[in-house]
Design an enzyme around this catalytic site. Structure first.
Site, short mmCIF file in Angstrom:
data_model
loop_
_atom_site.label_atom_id
_atom_site.label_comp_id
_atom_site.label_asym_id
_atom_site.label_seq_id
_atom_site.Cartn_x
_atom_site.Cartn_y
_atom_site.Cartn_z
N GLU A 48 -4.74 -8.91 -0.05
CA GLU A 48 -5.44 -8.58 1.19
C GLU A 48 -6.92 -8.48 0.86
OE1 GLU A 48 -4.12 -5.44 3.81
OE2 GLU A 48 -2.02 -5.87 3.34
N GLU A 68 0.83 -1.21 0.00
CA GLU A 68 0.00 0.00 0.00
C GLU A 68 0.87 1.26 0.00
OE1 GLU A 68 -3.15 -0.21 2.93
OE2 GLU A 68 -3.98 -2.01 1.99
O1 AHR Z 1 -4.75 -6.07 7.26
C1 AHR Z 1 -4.67 -4.90 7.98
C2 AHR Z 1 -4.08 -3.75 7.19
O2 AHR Z 1 -4.93 -3.42 6.14
C3 AHR Z 1 -2.75 -4.00 6.52
O3 AHR Z 1 -1.68 -3.82 7.37
C4 AHR Z 1 -2.74 -2.96 5.44
O4 AHR Z 1 -1.97 -3.34 4.34
C5 AHR Z 1 -4.20 -2.78 5.11
O5 AHR Z 1 -4.55 -1.45 5.06
#
Ligand code: AHR
Length: 568
Positions: A372, A238
């Site tokens: 994610e 990110e």
């Molecule tokens: O999964 C929790 C968080 O969500 C992670 O650290 C980040 O990459 C995302 O914003």
């Protein structure tokens, strides 16, 4: 905010169902003989009264007719490979994801192997985890690998997640040991945000070099002479937000340098099994994100020998709105319908970014890796909000199945996905509390889907019908089929409707389908959960189809996930 393990055990929701026999034995209660005689005499009367009540309830309850669905599967038309990496996991240094969830230390009274919990390892082995993404998440862009090697670990704070102490007791060697114990592969995210190219390149040399370099010797001195395998490499996380708030152009410049200099030296990964490099990709569907995908993919089209990527990451949580406010337990059909409706947006998001990738990479060399994803709800009351603790219900099992099916339908481009997160954080497979461990409904979905790992997609056609609740309308049925590595035809069917059962008529062409059987996952309520005290509220049961001429007929419970294999 300080948060202790004791606080946390309060925060895990416990089922109010405690069996009477458990209660009496806990309190040391033994009924007297006269009480036992009286209870024997009353038994027939009680039984009769119970049957009357049952009959009345059955008559009064509205009869919900099963909805008929025809599924046609053409086993003679194989599609893309459903990459096992679609079933990847994510373990960040966040809350109790690592500490307590995986790592208890070798001095712990909790059974462990070199500090890693044996119960967790056994559970994860059973779901054949293909890869684990580590050490983050946002944590990765503040992580310095040297803090977590050798006898003296550097103790720091974890500013991203609760500001708690990060002991770095779980570092490179412990992660690799864990991966090895569960039979998985490493997806390591390097620090592009606050680290340097030099630091990341040293880390890779430390992990993978086979020749006697200074870093190779240091690794051997720390207990691992053989090079480690790093299957996947994340080039930041990110980077448009917690990973450094970069513009796509700035990220691209930086990423190219990491791609070139951060090398894998493991001889076993030179020809085949080459490390796959995953660049940071979008985090949504708005223009900001499509611009990001455009910038990276356009550059990829013109890339030279000196840099390369094999994947573009995408993050997409099912949240409805920020901050996450939906409950993870103790909700009704409204929230069930709304969350599942929202989760289906994954399909459009994939289509949107795949279309951009297609322009610059029609040969589909670059995979879209949804590394994610999952349901993100309000933290459980009493828990540290920075620890992202939530329960995991039947709704999440259905959410998982719907998403995996979406990934499978895009298997030609989507070749990796990592649910967030593996243990004790967000949509977890496993919850732990000291020595206790419970497997979540999502865990069971992953277990039921094991035969789909590295299977070959087979087209299924059906009229999904619709499930309507208040303002929400969504497909009642979802289904996916594939030819497994075992040669069998595997079929998954989700009945989203929480009120109506479904009668599924399976028409299979391309093979002579004689029977089908497998497992189905459902529970009394949309928010049924497994708890430490009642771990079997949501567990799979066996199911089989009956043959009717050339068709197979299957009765599905409302709100259920079913996986069957077809015998020929
Ligand atoms: O999964 C929790 C968080 O969500 C992670 O650290 C980040 O990459 C995302 O914003």
């Amino acid at each position: 905010m300080a948060f202790t393990l004791a606080d946390r055990s309060q925060s895990i929701v416990r089922s109010p169902t405690v069996h009477a026999d458990t209660l009496s034995s806990r309190r040391g209660f033994v009924p007297s003989s006269s009480v036992r005689r009286l209870s024997r005499a009353l038994r027939p009367l009680l039984m009769r009264a119970f049957l009357v009540v049952l009959t009345v309830v059955a008559i009064a309850a509205p009869r919900m007719a099963a909805q008929k669905v025809e599924l046609s599967i053409d086993a003679s038309k194989p599609g893309a490979k459903i990459d096992r990496n679609l079933f990847g996991q994510f373990a960040e240094h966040l809350g109790h994801g690592i500490y307590d969830g995986i790592w208890v230390g070798s001095d712990s009274t909790i059974p462990n192997t070199r500090g890693i919990r044996n119960d967790v390892v056994a559970a994860l082995k059973a779901i054949h985890v293909p890869n684990v993404r580590w050490p983050g998440g946002c944590f990765a862009d503040g992580y310095h690998w040297r803090d977590g090697i050798g006898p003296q670990r550097v103790v720091r704070l974890n500013p991203d997640w609760g500001g708690v102490i990060e002991p770095n007791a779980f570092g490179t060697h412990e992660f690799m040991d864990f991966i090895d114990q569960i039979g998985s592969e490493a997806y390591v995210s390097v620090n592009v945000g606050s680290g340097t190219v030099h630091e990341a390149s040293d880390w890779l040399e430390y992990m993978t070099a086979a020749q006697a370099t200074t870093l190779e010797k240091e690794r051997a001195a720390n207990g691992h002479p053989a090079p480690y395998k790093v299957a996947l490499l994340g080039l930041g996380n990110e980077s448009w937000d917690c990973g450094g708030n970069m513009t796509p152009e700035y990220y691209l410049d930086r990423m190219k340098r990491f791609s070139h200099f951060v090398r894998n030296y493991n001889p076993a990964q030179m020809e085949k099994d080459q490390m796959l490099k995953i660049a940071v990709g979008p985090g949504g569907g708005e223009q900001r994100w499509t611009d990001w995908t455009e910038t990276v993919m356009k550059a990829y089209q013109q890339h030279t020998w000196s840099w390369d990527i094999n994947g573009l990451s995408m993050h997409s949580y099912t949240v409805v709105k920020w901050p996450p406010a939906f409950k993870s337990v103790g909700f009704g059909e409204d929230e069930y319908a709304q969350i599942l409706k929202t989760t289906l947006e994954m399909d459009d998001l994939i289509k949107k970014h795949s279309a951009i990738m297609e322009k610059y990479d029609p040969q589909k060399k670059v995979a879209l890796v949804v590394d994610e994803w999952g349901g993100w709800y309000a933290p459980l009351p009493g828990s540290n909000p920075g620890f992202l603790v939530q329960q995991n219900s039947l709704r999440d099992a259905i959410l998982a199945a719907l998403n995996i099916n979406i990934f499978a339908r895009h298997a030609d481009r989507v070749r990796g996905a990592n649910i967030a997160q593996m243990i004790n954080v967000l949509q977890a497979m496993i919850l732990t509390d000291h020595e206790k461990m419970v497997l979540t409904p999502t865990y069971y979905v992953y277990k039921m889907y094991v035969p789909f790992q590295d299977s070959t997609f087979v087209p299924v056609s059906f009229d999904a019908g619709s499930y309507k609740h208040n303002d929400f309308t969504l497909p009642r049925i979802d289904a996916m089929a594939a030819k497994g590595k075992d040669g069998k035809l595997w079929v998954e069917i989700t009945n989203v409707d929480p009120q109506h059962a479904a009668e599924v008529e399976l028409n299979v062409t391309g093979i002579n389908a004689k029977s089908a059987s497998g497992e189905t996952l459902t529970a009394p309520k949309v928010d049924s959960v497994n708890t430490f005290e009642a771990p079997n509220n949501v567990v799979p049961n066996t199911i089989s189809a009956r043959a009717q001429g050339s068709k197979l007929i299957l009765q599905l419970e409302p709100k259920s996930v079913t996986v069957i294999s077809v015998e020929q």
